[in-house]
Design a protein around this motif. Structure first.
Motif, PDB file in Angstrom:
ATOM      1  N   GLY A   1      -1.835  11.467  26.968  1.00  6.58           N
ATOM      2  CA  GLY A   1      -0.860  10.377  27.045  1.00  6.58           C
ATOM      3  C   GLY A   1      -0.718   9.777  28.422  1.00  6.58           C
ATOM      4  N   GLY A   2      -0.223   8.544  28.431  1.00  5.84           N
ATOM      5  CA  GLY A   2       0.134   7.889  29.683  1.00  5.84           C
ATOM      6  C   GLY A   2      -1.009   7.508  30.584  1.00  5.84           C
ATOM      7  N   VAL A   3      -2.189   7.217  30.007  1.00  7.27           N
ATOM      8  CA  VAL A   3      -3.312   6.844  30.881  1.00  7.27           C
ATOM      9  C   VAL A   3      -3.668   5.366  30.808  1.00  7.27           C
ATOM     10  N   SER A   4      -2.957   4.635  29.954  1.00  4.39           N
ATOM     11  CA  SER A   4      -3.290   3.223  29.832  1.00  4.39           C
ATOM     12  C   SER A   4      -2.502   2.413  30.868  1.00  4.39           C
ATOM     13  N   VAL A   5      -2.232   1.160  30.547  1.00  2.00           N
ATOM     14  CA  VAL A   5      -1.647   0.267  31.565  1.00  2.00           C
ATOM     15  C   VAL A   5      -0.166  -0.021  31.321  1.00  2.00           C
TER      16      VAL A   5
ATOM     17  N   LEU B   1      -6.289  12.685  29.187  1.00  2.00           N
ATOM     18  CA  LEU B   1      -6.819  12.053  27.969  1.00  2.00           C
ATOM     19  C   LEU B   1      -5.777  11.099  27.410  1.00  2.00           C
ATOM     20  N   SER B   2      -6.281  10.198  26.602  1.00  2.00           N
ATOM     21  CA  SER B   2      -5.397   9.218  25.978  1.00  2.00           C
ATOM     22  C   SER B   2      -4.403   9.905  25.034  1.00  2.00           C
ATOM     23  N   GLY B   3      -3.251   9.282  24.852  1.00  2.00           N
ATOM     24  CA  GLY B   3      -2.256   9.819  23.925  1.00  2.00           C
ATOM     25  C   GLY B   3      -2.606   9.549  22.473  1.00  2.00           C
ATOM     26  N   ASN B   4      -3.355   8.493  22.231  1.00  2.00           N
ATOM     27  CA  ASN B   4      -3.738   8.211  20.843  1.00  2.00           C
ATOM     28  C   ASN B   4      -4.561   9.385  20.318  1.00  2.00           C
ATOM     29  N   PRO B   5      -4.144   9.973  19.211  1.00  6.48           N
ATOM     30  CA  PRO B   5      -4.798  11.227  18.774  1.00  6.48           C
ATOM     31  C   PRO B   5      -6.315  11.136  18.635  1.00  6.48           C
TER      32      PRO B   5
ATOM     33  N   PHE C   1      -0.926  20.110  28.505  1.00  6.64           N
ATOM     34  CA  PHE C   1       0.412  19.591  28.218  1.00  6.64           C
ATOM     35  C   PHE C   1       0.367  18.107  27.921  1.00  6.64           C
ATOM     36  N   SER C   2       1.349  17.674  27.186  1.00  2.00           N
ATOM     37  CA  SER C   2       1.413  16.274  26.794  1.00  2.00           C
ATOM     38  C   SER C   2       2.495  15.570  27.591  1.00  2.00           C
ATOM     39  N   THR C   3       2.297  14.263  27.761  1.00  2.00           N
ATOM     40  CA  THR C   3       3.316  13.445  28.406  1.00  2.00           C
ATOM     41  C   THR C   3       3.784  12.432  27.374  1.00  2.00           C
TER      42      THR C   3
ATOM     43  N   LYS D   1      10.861   8.620  17.434  1.00  2.55           N
ATOM     44  CA  LYS D   1      10.161   9.760  18.051  1.00  2.55           C
ATOM     45  C   LYS D   1       9.120  10.343  17.089  1.00  2.55           C
ATOM     46  N   ILE D   2       8.187  11.076  17.652  1.00  5.53           N
ATOM     47  CA  ILE D   2       7.156  11.754  16.843  1.00  5.53           C
ATOM     48  C   ILE D   2       7.004  13.181  17.350  1.00  5.53           C
ATOM     49  N   ARG D   3       6.414  14.001  16.504  1.00 10.02           N
ATOM     50  CA  ARG D   3       6.171  15.378  16.973  1.00 10.02           C
ATOM     51  C   ARG D   3       4.871  15.415  17.787  1.00 10.02           C
ATOM     52  N   ASN D   4       4.843  16.305  18.723  1.00  9.90           N
ATOM     53  CA  ASN D   4       3.698  16.455  19.621  1.00  9.90           C
ATOM     54  C   ASN D   4       2.558  17.183  18.901  1.00  9.90           C
ATOM     55  N   SER D   5       1.568  16.424  18.453  1.00 14.09           N
ATOM     56  CA  SER D   5       0.439  17.072  17.767  1.00 14.09           C
ATOM     57  C   SER D   5      -0.747  17.276  18.713  1.00 14.09           C
ATOM     58  N   ASN D   6      -0.890  16.420  19.698  1.00 12.61           N
ATOM     59  CA  ASN D   6      -2.082  16.497  20.570  1.00 12.61           C
ATOM     60  C   ASN D   6      -2.214  17.837  21.282  1.00 12.61           C
ATOM     61  N   THR D   7      -1.098  18.344  21.789  1.00 13.33           N
ATOM     62  CA  THR D   7      -1.163  19.600  22.538  1.00 13.33           C
ATOM     63  C   THR D   7      -1.818  20.694  21.701  1.00 13.33           C
TER      64      THR D   7
ATOM     65  N   PHE E   1       5.055   2.874  31.473  1.00 11.25           N
ATOM     66  CA  PHE E   1       5.376   4.299  31.614  1.00 11.25           C
ATOM     67  C   PHE E   1       4.127   5.178  31.581  1.00 11.25           C
ATOM     68  N   ASP E   2       2.968   4.541  31.773  1.00  9.66           N
ATOM     69  CA  ASP E   2       1.709   5.301  31.743  1.00  9.66           C
ATOM     70  C   ASP E   2       1.480   5.967  33.103  1.00  9.66           C
ATOM     71  N   ILE E   3       2.201   7.070  33.279  1.00  4.55           N
ATOM     72  CA  ILE E   3       2.298   7.725  34.586  1.00  4.55           C
ATOM     73  C   ILE E   3       1.024   8.424  35.044  1.00  4.55           C
TER      74      ILE E   3
ATOM     75  N   SER F   1       7.856  10.353  26.426  1.00  7.47           N
ATOM     76  CA  SER F   1       9.292  10.507  26.170  1.00  7.47           C
ATOM     77  C   SER F   1       9.594  10.460  24.676  1.00  7.47           C
ATOM     78  N   GLU F   2       8.580  10.083  23.889  1.00 10.93           N
ATOM     79  CA  GLU F   2       8.774  10.010  22.440  1.00 10.93           C
ATOM     80  C   GLU F   2       8.479  11.339  21.744  1.00 10.93           C
ATOM     81  N   LEU F   3       8.049  12.333  22.516  1.00  9.65           N
ATOM     82  CA  LEU F   3       7.546  13.560  21.871  1.00  9.65           C
ATOM     83  C   LEU F   3       8.649  14.574  21.562  1.00  9.65           C
TER      84      LEU F   3
HETATM   85  N1  LIG Z   1      -2.255  -3.689  27.343  1.00 13.70           N
HETATM   86  C1  LIG Z   1      -3.025  -2.669  26.967  1.00 13.70           C
HETATM   87  N2  LIG Z   1      -2.507  -1.766  26.108  1.00 13.70           N
HETATM   88  C2  LIG Z   1      -3.264  -0.719  25.710  1.00 13.70           C
HETATM   89  C3  LIG Z   1      -4.581  -0.615  26.168  1.00 13.70           C
HETATM   90  C4  LIG Z   1      -5.084  -1.572  27.067  1.00 13.70           C
HETATM   91  O1  LIG Z   1      -6.232  -1.512  27.510  1.00 13.70           O
HETATM   92  N3  LIG Z   1      -4.254  -2.570  27.446  1.00 13.70           N
HETATM   93  N4  LIG Z   1      -5.344   0.418  25.713  1.00 13.70           N
HETATM   94  C5  LIG Z   1      -5.015   0.901  24.401  1.00 13.70           C
HETATM   95  C6  LIG Z   1      -5.804   2.033  24.120  1.00 13.70           C
HETATM   96  S1  LIG Z   1      -7.431   1.692  23.869  1.00 13.70           S
HETATM   97  C7  LIG Z   1      -5.285   3.262  24.023  1.00 13.70           C
HETATM   98  S2  LIG Z   1      -6.278   4.533  23.518  1.00 13.70           S
HETATM   99  C8  LIG Z   1      -3.903   3.558  24.315  1.00 13.70           C
HETATM  100  C9  LIG Z   1      -3.818   4.674  25.335  1.00 13.70           C
HETATM  101  O2  LIG Z   1      -2.525   5.029  25.489  1.00 13.70           O
HETATM  102  P1  LIG Z   1      -2.067   6.157  26.507  1.00 13.70           P
HETATM  103  O3  LIG Z   1      -3.170   7.060  26.811  1.00 13.70           O
HETATM  104  O4  LIG Z   1      -1.401   5.494  27.650  1.00 13.70           O
HETATM  105  O5  LIG Z   1      -1.064   7.021  25.662  1.00 13.70           O
HETATM  106  P2  LIG Z   1       0.462   6.777  25.347  1.00 13.70           P
HETATM  107  O6  LIG Z   1       0.810   5.387  25.711  1.00 13.70           O
HETATM  108  O7  LIG Z   1       1.207   7.839  25.981  1.00 13.70           O
HETATM  109  O8  LIG Z   1       0.465   6.985  23.801  1.00 13.70           O
HETATM  110  C10 LIG Z   1      -0.348   6.252  22.938  1.00 13.70           C
HETATM  111  C11 LIG Z   1      -0.002   6.623  21.497  1.00 13.70           C
HETATM  112  O9  LIG Z   1      -0.245   7.988  21.272  1.00 13.70           O
HETATM  113  C12 LIG Z   1       0.937   8.681  20.844  1.00 13.70           C
HETATM  114  N5  LIG Z   1       0.970  10.017  21.454  1.00 13.70           N
HETATM  115  C13 LIG Z   1       1.109  10.257  22.754  1.00 13.70           C
HETATM  116  N6  LIG Z   1       1.145  11.582  22.981  1.00 13.70           N
HETATM  117  C14 LIG Z   1       1.047  12.172  21.795  1.00 13.70           C
HETATM  118  C15 LIG Z   1       1.043  13.532  21.377  1.00 13.70           C
HETATM  119  N7  LIG Z   1       1.126  14.547  22.254  1.00 13.70           N
HETATM  120  N8  LIG Z   1       0.919  13.811  20.061  1.00 13.70           N
HETATM  121  C16 LIG Z   1       0.806  12.798  19.167  1.00 13.70           C
HETATM  122  N9  LIG Z   1       0.783  11.494  19.517  1.00 13.70           N
HETATM  123  C17 LIG Z   1       0.930  11.167  20.802  1.00 13.70           C
HETATM  124  C18 LIG Z   1       2.044   7.823  21.389  1.00 13.70           C
HETATM  125  O10 LIG Z   1       3.245   8.028  20.708  1.00 13.70           O
HETATM  126  C19 LIG Z   1       1.474   6.431  21.194  1.00 13.70           C
HETATM  127  O11 LIG Z   1       1.631   6.010  19.861  1.00 13.70           O
HETATM  128  O12 LIG Z   1      -3.247   2.464  24.881  1.00 13.70           O
HETATM  129  C20 LIG Z   1      -3.520   1.209  24.245  1.00 13.70           C
HETATM  130  N10 LIG Z   1      -2.744   0.207  24.851  1.00 13.70           N
END
Ligand SMILES: Nc1nc2c(c(=O)[nH]1)N[C@H]1C(S)=C(S)[C@@H](COP(=O)(O)OP(=O)(O)OC[C@H]3O[C@@H](n4cnc5c(N)ncnc54)[C@H](O)[C@@H]3O)O[C@H]1N2
Ligand code: MOO
Ligand SMILES: [Mg+2]
Length: 425
Positions: A267-271, A314-318, A199-201, A216-222, A274-276, A203-205
């Motif tokens: 998603g939500g693993v960074s700092v 895993l990270s939210g960035n695809p 599952f993805s985390t 908002k964007i569509r949830n592609s990662n899941t 809302f990175d829960i 609020s933009e999904l």
């Molecule tokens: N201050 C800092 N900011 C960030 C850092 C850092 O070290 N310091 N790391 C960057 C890196 S590297 C990454 S990778 C991302 C990791 O972000 P998260 O894992 O917390 O993911 P989100 O914040 O939830 O989303 C990031 C990005 O991905 C899009 N996203 C999320 N879920 C989905 C989904 N299911 N399908 C498609 N796209 C998704 C989301 O909209 C965001 O655009 O953090 C950097 N920031």
């Protein structure tokens, strides 16, 4: 002024190397259990035990030609140019066993695949013979000297009795299916597919069938993850995406951990505020294995053990999500299936274009493989940021760019990790 103390724990993370992260995960992997499936359902499944041959194969001396079963010694005189005539004593179609014995001066008509009669040791093909009828008896004539065993497949030529047929952990494909059928394995012992909750985390999904909304964007990662999990041999279960809410995340993770073998979130693993997921793995009853890896994309990839089961946040960035799944989730599934090669295969290739991005983490650069003049080239994708989605589909390998390099030049030798779904063109 009322100030909130800064939560430094959130971003002061200790980065581990990919290999260290993989080995921490490996120590928590438990083999999947066995189930038996019908032969027609076995394709793509992983064998749960070694299988040995219950009988030799072929099981009888088999004719490789339509012709005559003879004694090679009868043809020795042909070396001086003499023609011999042999008395035809039987006709042996495929699937029947002759009750006659071929002695010197005799032959038996035999079909391809039929069992050789007693006494005979060689088969002469039909085209090398001629026939004669005399007093109601049939005689076959031939002029060429034959070596013993010519056109005969001996017992156990392919497999001896008791020999290992297929090893535990083999992924069953067409050739394996043929072996299983040949040896009568109609119920195939395979590993139950690891059940992986995804599952993805965020609020933009939006769900994929929802119209776009501002910001908002569509949830592609899941869906991408579900596909990667399937390729790795697992059974994905897509759960409802959740908003960036720690309590919601905790409830979803708990439920998923109780029901499935592995849980994968995106998603939500960074700092960020809302990175829960980053917060969730720091809670008391969670054994966090790592929350930073010296890799890019996917440096914030996180793994934890809850109630003995693995959670991959895993990270939210695809791009980072994709690589995190290939490097950590895939091997976990593969190890649960006893695969002999749980990690992506490493090849050596030549770099197809300059790659100038450098940093102090290992980079896994999505790339396409190409054969140029008999040499494998890996061409890095033009757009390869962690946030970039669309070039994932064009990639069949990840170039491993070690930390602190001067940048790599076209033609240099590089290591690449070959992606399972990839096709070398
Ligand atoms: N201050 C800092 N900011 C960030 C850092 C850092 O070290 N310091 N790391 C960057 C890196 S590297 C990454 S990778 C991302 C990791 O972000 P998260 O894992 O917390 O993911 P989100 O914040 O939830 O989303 C990031 C990005 O991905 C899009 N996203 C999320 N879920 C989905 C989904 N299911 N399908 C498609 N796209 C998704 C989301 O909209 C965001 O655009 O953090 C950097 N920031
Ligand atoms: O984790 Mo990020 O993907 O390193 O760029
Ligand atoms: Mg974030």
């Amino acid at each position: 002024m009322n100030q909130t103390p800064l939560n430094t724990e959130k971003f002061q993370r200790k980065a581990v190397k990919v290999e260290e992260a993989q080995s921490r995960i490996a120590s928590y992997v438990q083999q999947s259990e066995r189930e038996d499936v019908g032969l027609e359902q076995a394709h793509g499944r992983y064998l749960a035990m070694d299988l040995t041959a219950p009988h030799p194969y072929p099981r009888f001396r088999r004719s490789g030609m339509d012709g005559y079963a003879i004694l090679a010694s009868d043809t020795e005189v042909c070396s001086t140019g003499q023609e011999i005539w042999l008395h035809v004593i039987d006709e042996i179609p495929c699937g029947t066993v002759s009750d006659k014995r071929v002695e010197t001066g005799m032959a038996a008509r035999i079909m391809t695949g039929a069992q050789l009669p007693e006494g005979a040791d060689t088969v002469v093909m039909l085209e090398a013979t001629q026939l004669r009828e005399e007093n109601g008896q049939t005689y076959v004539g031939l002029k060429k000297r034959m070596e013993v065993g010519k056109n005969v497949t001996q017992i156990g030529h392919e497999i001896k009795e008791g020999q290992l047929l297929l090893s535990k952990g083999t992924c069953v494909g067409a050739g394996h299916i043929s072996v299983l059928a040949t040896f009568g394995v109609h119920r195939v012992p395979v590993y139950r597919k690891p059940r992986v909750a995804v599952f993805s985390t965020g609020s933009e999904l939006l769900a994929v069938d929802e119209p776009l909304q501002p910001g908002k964007i569509r949830n592609s990662n899941t869906y991408m993850l579900a596909s990667q999990i399937r390729e790795a041999g697992g059974e994905p279960f897509i759960l409802q995406a959740i908003h960036d809410d720690l309590n919601l995340a905790r409830a979803s993770v708990r439920e998923a951990i109780a029901t499935y073998d592995i849980v994968v979130t995106s998603g939500g693993v960074s700092v960020g505020d809302f990175d829960i997921m980053g917060d969730l793995v720091r809670q008391e009853d969670v054994n966090m294995l790592f929350n930073k890896v010296t890799m890019r994309p996917g440096s914030v990839t996180t793994a934890a053990v809850i109630d003995g089961k693995l959670l991959f946040a895993l990270s939210g960035n695809p791009g980072a999500c994709f690589v995190g799944c290939e490097l950590f989730v895939r091997p976990t599934i593969q190890m649960m299936l006893s695969s002999a090669h749980p990690y992506l295969q490493t090849w050596t290739a030549k770099l197809g274009a300059d790659y100038t991005k450098v940093n102090n983490y290992t980079r896994f650069v999505r790339s396409s493989l190409e054969i140029r003049g008999g040499q494998v080239y890996a061409i890095p994708a033009r757009v390869d940021e962690s946030s970039a989605m669309v070039t994932i589909k064009d990639s069949d390998c990840l170039i491993v760019v070690p930390p602190i390099t001067e940048g790599l030049r076209e033609g240099e030798e590089v290591h690449v990790l070959v992606l399972q779904g990839g096709q070398v063109t």
